[in-house]
Design an enzyme around this catalytic site. Structure first.
Site, PDB file in Angstrom:
ATOM      1  N   ALA A  80       0.874  -1.172   0.000  1.00 34.67           N
ATOM      2  CA  ALA A  80       0.000   0.000   0.000  1.00 34.67           C
ATOM      3  C   ALA A  80       0.909   1.219   0.000  1.00 34.67           C
ATOM      4  O   ALA A  80       1.034   1.929   0.999  1.00 34.67           O
ATOM      5  CB  ALA A  80      -0.928  -0.002   1.205  1.00 34.67           C
ATOM      6  N   CYS A 139      -4.785   1.547  -9.397  1.00 36.31           N
ATOM      7  CA  CYS A 139      -4.191   1.352  -8.074  1.00 36.31           C
ATOM      8  C   CYS A 139      -5.302   1.191  -7.038  1.00 36.31           C
ATOM      9  O   CYS A 139      -6.186   2.043  -6.934  1.00 36.31           O
ATOM     10  CB  CYS A 139      -3.310   2.545  -7.712  1.00 36.31           C
ATOM     11  SG  CYS A 139      -2.647   2.471  -6.041  1.00 36.31           S
ATOM     12  N   LYS A 174      -3.825   0.894 -17.899  1.00 34.56           N
ATOM     13  CA  LYS A 174      -3.650  -0.232 -16.981  1.00 34.56           C
ATOM     14  C   LYS A 174      -4.929  -0.454 -16.188  1.00 34.56           C
ATOM     15  O   LYS A 174      -5.414   0.443 -15.496  1.00 34.56           O
ATOM     16  CB  LYS A 174      -2.474   0.018 -16.040  1.00 34.56           C
ATOM     17  CG  LYS A 174      -2.082  -1.219 -15.228  1.00 34.56           C
ATOM     18  CD  LYS A 174      -0.747  -1.023 -14.535  1.00 34.56           C
ATOM     19  CE  LYS A 174      -0.278  -2.296 -13.851  1.00 34.56           C
ATOM     20  NZ  LYS A 174       1.049  -2.118 -13.208  1.00 34.56           N
ATOM     21  N   ILE A 200      -2.942  -7.209 -15.285  1.00 35.20           N
ATOM     22  CA  ILE A 200      -3.775  -6.445 -14.369  1.00 35.20           C
ATOM     23  C   ILE A 200      -2.909  -5.689 -13.362  1.00 35.20           C
ATOM     24  O   ILE A 200      -1.715  -5.977 -13.228  1.00 35.20           O
ATOM     25  CB  ILE A 200      -4.724  -7.382 -13.573  1.00 35.20           C
ATOM     26  CG1 ILE A 200      -3.887  -8.458 -12.876  1.00 35.20           C
ATOM     27  CG2 ILE A 200      -5.779  -7.989 -14.477  1.00 35.20           C
ATOM     28  CD1 ILE A 200      -4.649  -9.414 -11.934  1.00 35.20           C
TER      29      ILE A 200
END
EC number: 1.3.1.14
Length: 314
Positions: A80, A139, A174, A200
């Site tokens: 993260a 993200c 993406k 991915i």
């Protein structure tokens, strides 16, 4: 198989992807060794990558999430990071260095909170002459960015179109796997003018310390990468290959040439490598050599002969 002139060696791997000439189908994924121009060049030259993607760059400096921001698991990595970056003005010099010294195409990964911010960042990096842009709309651990945009087809199309309006180089998008139907998002990117999609990004995940009861990551949850996500990535690539007219670049759990071949047979035009680079930077050359040996052994003249091969096995 067509004969070549004497003294000329056949290239099984070199080909063109969205107008970019790659020496092999391996690409450094965004976020790994892409923070400086020197590290990008190292991956291209020493590692043998066919192309390299920078870390994701945004409109303003961002510190990211508190530590711990990345942990290793038995099945991969959980991170993260929170999209830490120096902003596009702060990264311009690094991108210029990479472009001037890399022997492989350099793709700039960018993010923003709105279509106009994506366009602003793309325009701001154009003086460095990146070979392409990769739009990070996937993200899973940056509030207001990434997957918050990438799960909305209308926003994905708008972001893609906004960047296409201001650049004259290929644009890759993406995609996030954390949606009900990734082909819907892929179609939106294609409608916006994307030249390729990348599938991915990481899968939502979490780890908890059972002694304390606290989540391990500073941000509590994050994104899972590495070997555990490869079957998810292969299925997403397989579905996107059927749904789209533009190339699909596969990423997620690729750590060997066998993984790369599997991804290519699912429909990937090329593969990105991320987590496995932490083990060895030379993995790109290893994968390239392994694919070439496989093609020779199986009697295929080039990599395109196996792209999407699994779709023919009915």
């Amino acid at each position: 198989m067509q004969k070549l002139p004497a003294g000329r060696k056949r290239s099984y791997l070199m080909y063109t992807l969205t107008g970019l000439k790659l020496k092999n189908p391996t690409i450094l994924a965004a976020g790994v060794l892409g923070t400086t121009g020197a590290s990008l060049c190292r991956v291209a030259r020493e590692g043998g990558a066919g192309a390299v993607v920078t870390k994701s760059i945004g409109p303003a400096p961002k510190t990211g999430h508190p530590n711990p921001s990345m942990i290793e698991l038995d099945c991969g990595f959980l991170n993260a990071m929170g999209l830490p970056n120096p902003s596009y003005p702060g990264f311009l010099q690094e991108l210029e260095f990479a472009k001037e010294n890399s022997d492989a195409p350099v793709i700039a990964s960018i993010f923003g909170g709105t279509p106009s911010e994506f366009a602003e960042v793309a325009e701001g990096l154009l003086p460095a002459k990146p070979d392409a842009f990769e739009l990070n709309v996937s993200c899973p651990h940056a509030e207001g960015y990434g997957a918050a945009i990438g799960s909305n087809p209308c926003l994905v199309e708008a972001v893609t179109a906004a960047v296409k309006d201001v650049v004259n180089v290929p644009v890759w998008v993406k995609l996030t796997p954390n949606v009900a139907d990734i082909t819907c998002i892929g179609n939106a990117a294609e409608s916006g003018g994307a030249d390729a999609v990348v599938a991915i990004n990481t899968v939502k995940g979490m780890a908890i310390d059972i002694e304390s009861g606290y989540p391990v990551l500073g941000n509590r949850s994050g994104g899972l990468s590495g070997k555990a996500v490869k079957p998810v990535a292969v299925k997403c690539v397989y579905d996107l290959f059927t749904a789209l007219e533009i190339p699909v670049i596969g990423v997620g759990g690729v750590s060997s040439w066998e993984d790369a071949v599997e991804m290519i047979m699912a429909g990937a035009a090329a593969v990105q490598v991320g987590s496995a680079v932490y083990d060895r930077v030379g993995i790109f050359s290893e994968i390239g050599k392994g694919i070439e040996a496989f093609l020779k052994r199986k009697g295929y003249s080039d990599i395109k002969k196996i792209t999407g091969l699994a779709h023919e096995m009915v």
